[in-house]
Design a protein around this motif. Structure first.
Motif, PDB file in Angstrom:
ATOM      1  N   GLU A 278       0.817  -1.220   0.000  1.00 47.36           N
ATOM      2  CA  GLU A 278       0.000   0.000   0.000  1.00 47.36           C
ATOM      3  C   GLU A 278       0.849   1.268   0.000  1.00 47.36           C
ATOM      4  O   GLU A 278       1.969   1.273   0.480  1.00 47.36           O
ATOM      5  CB  GLU A 278      -0.892   0.027   1.248  1.00 47.36           C
ATOM      6  N   ALA A 279       0.234   2.328  -0.523  1.00 52.09           N
ATOM      7  CA  ALA A 279       0.898   3.630  -0.506  1.00 52.09           C
ATOM      8  C   ALA A 279       0.020   4.612   0.260  1.00 52.09           C
ATOM      9  O   ALA A 279      -1.204   4.496   0.265  1.00 52.09           O
ATOM     10  CB  ALA A 279       1.114   4.141  -1.923  1.00 52.09           C
ATOM     11  N   ASN A 280       0.679   5.545   0.913  1.00 53.90           N
ATOM     12  CA  ASN A 280      -0.039   6.658   1.550  1.00 53.90           C
ATOM     13  C   ASN A 280      -1.153   6.238   2.508  1.00 53.90           C
ATOM     14  O   ASN A 280      -2.302   6.622   2.360  1.00 53.90           O
ATOM     15  CB  ASN A 280      -0.613   7.596   0.487  1.00 53.90           C
ATOM     16  N   ILE A 281      -0.799   5.458   3.482  1.00 53.13           N
ATOM     17  CA  ILE A 281      -1.766   5.120   4.530  1.00 53.13           C
ATOM     18  C   ILE A 281      -1.804   6.296   5.515  1.00 53.13           C
ATOM     19  O   ILE A 281      -0.756   6.738   5.993  1.00 53.13           O
ATOM     20  CB  ILE A 281      -1.346   3.828   5.268  1.00 53.13           C
ATOM     21  N   PRO A 282      -3.004   6.820   5.830  1.00 51.65           N
ATOM     22  CA  PRO A 282      -3.074   7.984   6.728  1.00 51.65           C
ATOM     23  C   PRO A 282      -2.640   7.638   8.154  1.00 51.65           C
ATOM     24  O   PRO A 282      -3.121   6.667   8.726  1.00 51.65           O
ATOM     25  CB  PRO A 282      -4.553   8.374   6.709  1.00 51.65           C
ATOM     26  N   LEU A 283      -1.711   8.427   8.686  1.00 51.94           N
ATOM     27  CA  LEU A 283      -1.209   8.193  10.038  1.00 51.94           C
ATOM     28  C   LEU A 283      -1.669   9.275  11.014  1.00 51.94           C
ATOM     29  O   LEU A 283      -1.653   9.082  12.224  1.00 51.94           O
ATOM     30  CB  LEU A 283       0.321   8.145  10.033  1.00 51.94           C
ATOM     31  N   ALA A 284      -2.022  10.432  10.484  1.00 52.87           N
ATOM     32  CA  ALA A 284      -2.500  11.523  11.328  1.00 52.87           C
ATOM     33  C   ALA A 284      -3.483  12.334  10.510  1.00 52.87           C
ATOM     34  O   ALA A 284      -3.396  12.368   9.280  1.00 52.87           O
ATOM     35  CB  ALA A 284      -1.337  12.409  11.782  1.00 52.87           C
ATOM     36  N   ALA A 285      -4.450  12.968  11.190  1.00 52.97           N
ATOM     37  CA  ALA A 285      -5.474  13.702  10.448  1.00 52.97           C
ATOM     38  C   ALA A 285      -6.016  14.844  11.298  1.00 52.97           C
ATOM     39  O   ALA A 285      -5.898  14.852  12.524  1.00 52.97           O
ATOM     40  CB  ALA A 285      -6.619  12.766  10.049  1.00 52.97           C
ATOM     41  N   THR A 286      -6.600  15.816  10.611  1.00 52.49           N
ATOM     42  CA  THR A 286      -7.337  16.857  11.313  1.00 52.49           C
ATOM     43  C   THR A 286      -8.822  16.602  11.082  1.00 52.49           C
ATOM     44  O   THR A 286      -9.207  16.084  10.039  1.00 52.49           O
ATOM     45  CB  THR A 286      -7.012  18.252  10.748  1.00 52.49           C
ATOM     46  N   ALA A 287      -9.630  16.962  12.061  1.00 51.65           N
ATOM     47  CA  ALA A 287     -11.082  16.848  11.910  1.00 51.65           C
ATOM     48  C   ALA A 287     -11.664  18.214  12.225  1.00 51.65           C
ATOM     49  O   ALA A 287     -11.388  18.777  13.281  1.00 51.65           O
ATOM     50  CB  ALA A 287     -11.637  15.779  12.840  1.00 51.65           C
ATOM     51  N   VAL A 288     -12.428  18.752  11.292  1.00 51.75           N
ATOM     52  CA  VAL A 288     -13.020  20.076  11.488  1.00 51.75           C
ATOM     53  C   VAL A 288     -14.506  19.987  11.209  1.00 51.75           C
ATOM     54  O   VAL A 288     -14.925  19.344  10.248  1.00 51.75           O
ATOM     55  CB  VAL A 288     -12.377  21.110  10.528  1.00 51.75           C
ATOM     56  N   GLY A 289     -15.297  20.606  12.053  1.00 53.21           N
ATOM     57  CA  GLY A 289     -16.736  20.621  11.805  1.00 53.21           C
ATOM     58  C   GLY A 289     -17.513  20.822  13.092  1.00 53.21           C
ATOM     59  O   GLY A 289     -16.943  21.123  14.146  1.00 53.21           O
ATOM     60  N   MET A 290     -18.827  20.660  12.984  1.00 55.03           N
ATOM     61  CA  MET A 290     -19.655  20.736  14.181  1.00 55.03           C
ATOM     62  C   MET A 290     -19.870  19.305  14.643  1.00 55.03           C
ATOM     63  O   MET A 290     -20.577  18.522  14.003  1.00 55.03           O
ATOM     64  CB  MET A 290     -20.993  21.417  13.851  1.00 55.03           C
TER      65      MET A 290
ATOM     66  N   HIS B   9     -24.484  19.684  20.519  1.00 57.36           N
ATOM     67  CA  HIS B   9     -23.661  19.931  19.335  1.00 57.36           C
ATOM     68  C   HIS B   9     -22.561  20.897  19.699  1.00 57.36           C
ATOM     69  O   HIS B   9     -22.753  21.775  20.528  1.00 57.36           O
ATOM     70  CB  HIS B   9     -24.488  20.530  18.191  1.00 57.36           C
ATOM     71  N   SER B  10     -21.435  20.758  19.042  1.00 56.50           N
ATOM     72  CA  SER B  10     -20.356  21.704  19.298  1.00 56.50           C
ATOM     73  C   SER B  10     -20.484  22.863  18.313  1.00 56.50           C
ATOM     74  O   SER B  10     -21.127  22.721  17.285  1.00 56.50           O
ATOM     75  CB  SER B  10     -19.004  21.019  19.106  1.00 56.50           C
ATOM     76  N   PRO B  11     -19.890  23.993  18.656  1.00 55.43           N
ATOM     77  CA  PRO B  11     -19.734  25.011  17.609  1.00 55.43           C
ATOM     78  C   PRO B  11     -18.736  24.466  16.592  1.00 55.43           C
ATOM     79  O   PRO B  11     -18.235  23.350  16.756  1.00 55.43           O
ATOM     80  CB  PRO B  11     -19.151  26.204  18.364  1.00 55.43           C
ATOM     81  N   ILE B  12     -18.431  25.221  15.545  1.00 58.65           N
ATOM     82  CA  ILE B  12     -17.382  24.778  14.618  1.00 58.65           C
ATOM     83  C   ILE B  12     -16.119  24.543  15.447  1.00 58.65           C
ATOM     84  O   ILE B  12     -15.633  25.443  16.129  1.00 58.65           O
ATOM     85  CB  ILE B  12     -17.096  25.855  13.554  1.00 58.65           C
ATOM     86  N   ASN B  13     -15.638  23.324  15.423  1.00 64.11           N
ATOM     87  CA  ASN B  13     -14.532  22.959  16.302  1.00 64.11           C
ATOM     88  C   ASN B  13     -13.513  22.162  15.502  1.00 64.11           C
ATOM     89  O   ASN B  13     -13.746  21.840  14.340  1.00 64.11           O
ATOM     90  CB  ASN B  13     -15.086  22.130  17.466  1.00 64.11           C
ATOM     91  N   ARG B  14     -12.385  21.889  16.097  1.00 63.04           N
ATOM     92  CA  ARG B  14     -11.369  21.142  15.368  1.00 63.04           C
ATOM     93  C   ARG B  14     -10.611  20.232  16.321  1.00 63.04           C
ATOM     94  O   ARG B  14     -10.466  20.547  17.509  1.00 63.04           O
ATOM     95  CB  ARG B  14     -10.407  22.089  14.656  1.00 63.04           C
TER      96      ARG B  14
END
Lengths: 238, 519
Positions: free
Chosen positions: B379-391, B415-420
């Motif tokens: 495999e190539a480019n397996i995600p190891l870290a990520a950002t999550a943005v949204g409500m 619900h959260s406000p727009i958060n990350r």
């Protein structure tokens, strides 16, 4: 008003293009600025015209513009035709504006002749068209401001050489004033910076057009044309 | 004279009015100078004079010359919106004899290749910037790319002009390492900029509102039902969380590893985050020293260890991974990016494995002597870290509330406000024993900065590159032709036009004279 102004513009344009002077001035301006530009164009390796349009041409204009304008009123004063002019059924504003537009046309022709550089950088890469537009707009306004100053200088004397030198001194003062801001306290420095043509020119040369810069140039042009009119009027009182 | 003064006065007034009511049009491709609304707001709200000093060597070689130009231009733009509250100076430390001053601000001299007199030479240059406000200063020591320049300058200005220090919490109580042991290095680095304190969740008490950013680093013990509630409500109230989690726990002493269950999985799943219970193996990895025995002789050798991946593939546009080198992960799992779909959360991987990597599921074999073949790395480019943005949606929209032990609970935020948040599938890379790699620390600090920054800074967009290179395939002959065509071409045109006009006038004069004679 318009027809009178236009009559003066046409007359002056004829004088320009019927003598070799205009051709020589334009050729010198183009060759010198082009030569300087190509000194490091390929070395810098960027498809930008900025060194030419905001570096070399404004410098060349410092001499080029007074050379265009020195004759405009001083010659009339020397030969005495100014007496004839002011007795014509035309206003002083029409005379000054007519002559100014003729010199502006000459500047315009010179600037249009540098469009070959736009073709060149477009062939050699992907230049930023908006930035080039801003640089040309800035260069034209800068030249137009210089011309108004030159016309005024031509109006205060009957000697073309004096007009030429006075124009260079005034233009250089506005060209260099912002270089001296470090020697002045904050508020005064800001005023000096605003007065200088460079600050506004640098701003436009990025490709960003700001109403404050346009207002500055138009004010400068109006002020010096107004002063030129006053200089012409002053003949009447003597 | 009075008329002249009157006109001058009117022009001054008109220009002053123009300063108050102005319009501004950015004609450049990609509107590269247009500042974000947030930056404009920051500049308008300056209450004292800010000084920006640009320590840049004149005549930088390409491609840095384009950067220098752009930075100066961008500073004009800042100035235009500052209402006179920003000054900027351009200093060439070498020419202006200010190398000591630059050094004092930690702006280093760097070597770049320059062509001088057709020879490639090393040139010592400065490419830094300092923001000074009252007695505070922020420095961008080396500006090599202008992609995120607005973000960097605005956050520097924001930092010097605001007094509030963000509090960063380190979650404790579930076997996490503490600042005293194992997180010494990063705690010290964080304290330069943040107030750092341990956070223990007491039963019946929500996480203190002073905590802006909460870091959950490598917990190994289960979260209680109330811990889950406290975490969920922290996020729902807008708290920022950095998750550094090991789905697989590795015991270095016994060289064994097993999947870890600490009750966080369902909570994270509500936010769209799923960590795969596996270990990533990568052909790009850190080497380890092992003892080997051959023919009765024991000796130490250095071998490749695919379970210590070195990540070099990043989301280039992201501020967290911008300009990073190689991050070394001592055992890392992966992130399932499909889980966030349909949740209204944008999950964006920021760090990937290399082009040749693979996954290993339990039972795990950790021995460095394990033999791998290329087929183990499909495999190539397996995600190891990520950002999550949204409500984010509360866990308790679908799960029963826990017993608070108190009877009364604060009103549930659903619900959260727009958060990350940021999630990294490893809880070890920032620990003292891994801190030998400065890129690991930079990565970690970037995550904390990204979580802790002002909301407005997030809205600042990255710019396209400002370098517009000439066609590199240009031959010397072509250069010569372009040069002389441009210098003399238009001039020749003028001369030709002049000659034609001259000839036409002579011809006309002659014909007029001839006509005159005929009469």
């Amino acid at each position: 008003m318009l027809t009178n102004t236009w009559a003066f513009t046409r007359r002056e344009l004829k004088v320009y293009f019927n003598s070799p002077i205009a051709y020589i001035i334009i050729v010198l301006a183009l060759v010198i600025s082009g030569w300087l530009f190509f000194l490091d164009f390929f070395l810098a390796g960027q498809t930008t015209l900025r060194p030419l349009l905001t570096g070399w041409l404004p410098m060349v204009f410092l001499v080029f513009v007074p050379a265009i304008t020195m004759r405009l009123i001083a010659e009339e004063k020397k030969s005495g035709t100014v007496e004839l002019l002011v007795t014509l059924p035309v206003t002083d504003w029409e005379i000054v504006l007519g002559k100014y537009l003729a010199s502006l046309a000459l500047l315009g022709v010179t600037i249009v002749l540098t469009f070959s550089y736009i073709i060149t950088v477009s062939l050699l890469g992907d230049p930023d068209g908006g930035a080039i537009f801003g640089q040309y707009a800035g260069l034209f306004l800068l030249g137009a401001t210089y011309l108004a100053i030159g016309l005024f200088a031509s109006g205060i004397t009957a000697n073309q050489i004096v007009a030429f030198l006075v124009a260079i001194v005034i233009i250089a003062a506005f060209f260099l004033v912002d270089k001296f801001t470090p020697f002045f306290p904050g508020p005064l420095a800001s005023v000096l910076e605003f007065l200088g043509v460079n600050y506004h020119f640098e701003n436009m040369a990025r490709g960003v057009i700001d109403s404050r810069d346009l207002l500055y140039y138009l004010s400068m042009i109006f002020l010096f044309l107004f002063l030129a009119v006053r200089a012409l009027e002053s003949r009447k009182w003597k | 004279m009075t008329a002249v003064l009157l006109v001058a006065a009117v022009l001054v007034v008109v220009n002053l009015l123009g300063l108050a009511f102005y319009e501004h049009w950015d004609f450049t491709d990609g509107r590269i100078y247009s500042l974000s609304d947030f930056t404009k707001k920051v500049m308008r709200e300056l209450d004292d004079v800010i000084l920006v000093k640009l320590y840049f060597t004149e005549d930088l070689p390409a491609p840095y010359n384009a950067n220098a130009r752009y930075i100066k231009d961008q500073l004009y733009e800042y100035k235009a919106f500052s209402g006179g509250k920003m000054k900027f100076e351009i200093i060439d430390p070498v020419r202006d004899n200010k190398e000591d001053e630059a050094r004092g601000l930690n702006i280093p001299a760097v070597q770049v290749n320059a062509i001088e007199k057709d020879k490639i030479e090393l040139k010592r240059v400065y490419m830094g910037l300092a923001v000074l406000f009252e007695n505070k200063q922020e420095v961008l020591p080396l500006i090599q790319s202008t992609r995120n320049l607005e973000y960097e300058i605005t956050s520097a200005i924001k930092r010097v002009t605001t007094d509030t220090t963000v509090t960063v919490g380190l979650l404790a109580g579930h076997g996490e390492p503490s600042a005293a042991e194992d997180l010494n290095t990063i705690a010290q680095l964080l304290q330069k900029q943040y107030k750092v304190e341990p956070v223990t969740i007491a039963h019946g008490q929500l996480i203190d509102e002073r905590i802006h950013t909460l870091l959950v680093i490598g917990p190994t013990a289960p979260f209680s039902a109330f811990d889950i509630y406290a975490m969920d409500q922290f996020i729902m109230r807008g708290g920022k969380v950095g998750w550094f989690l090991d789905p697989v726990q590795v015991d270095l002493m016994t060289q064994t590893a097993e999947n870890l269950t600490i009750n966080l999985d369902t909570l994270l799943q509500t936010y769209g985050i799923v960590l795969n219970k596996e270990l990533i193996i990568d052909t790009r990895n850190s080497r380890v020293a092992v003892m080997q025995r051959q023919g009765g002789i024991q000796f130490q050798s250095v071998v490749e260890y695919p379970l210590f991946p070195e990540a070099v593939t990043f989301d280039e546009g992201n501020l967290i991974t911008k300009d990073l080198g190689a991050i070394s992960f001592p055992y890392v799992s992966s992130i399932d990016t499909t889980a966030a779909e349909n949740l209204g959360v944008v999950l964006k991987p920021i760090v990937y494995s290399s082009q040749r990597s693979g996954r290993r599921r339990a039972p795990y074999h950790l021995a460095p002597q394990t033999q791998y073949t290329l087929n183990d790395f499909p495999e190539a480019n397996i995600p190891l870290a990520a950002t999550a943005v949204g409500m984010f949606t509360s866990y308790y929209n679908e799960h029963p509330l826990p017993d608070s032990g108190l009877g009364t609970m604060p009103e549930l935020q659903t619900h959260s406000p727009i958060n990350r948040m940021v999630v990294v599938a490893d809880g070890d890379f920032m620990r003292d024993r891994s801190a030998r790699n400065p890129e690991n620390l930079a990565f970690f600090l970037n995550i904390v900065d990204w979580l802790s920054q002002d909301e407005g800074l997030i809205t600042i967009r990255a710019r396209e590159s400002t370098s517009r290179p000439l066609d590199p395939t240009l031959t010397d002959g072509a250069r010569w032709r372009y040069k002389y065509a441009n210098i003399f071409g238009p001039a020749v045109l003028v001369v030709v036009a002049g000659i034609i006009r001259w000839r036409v006038r002579i011809a006309r004069r002659r014909s007029l004279a001839a006509a005159w004679r005929k009469k």
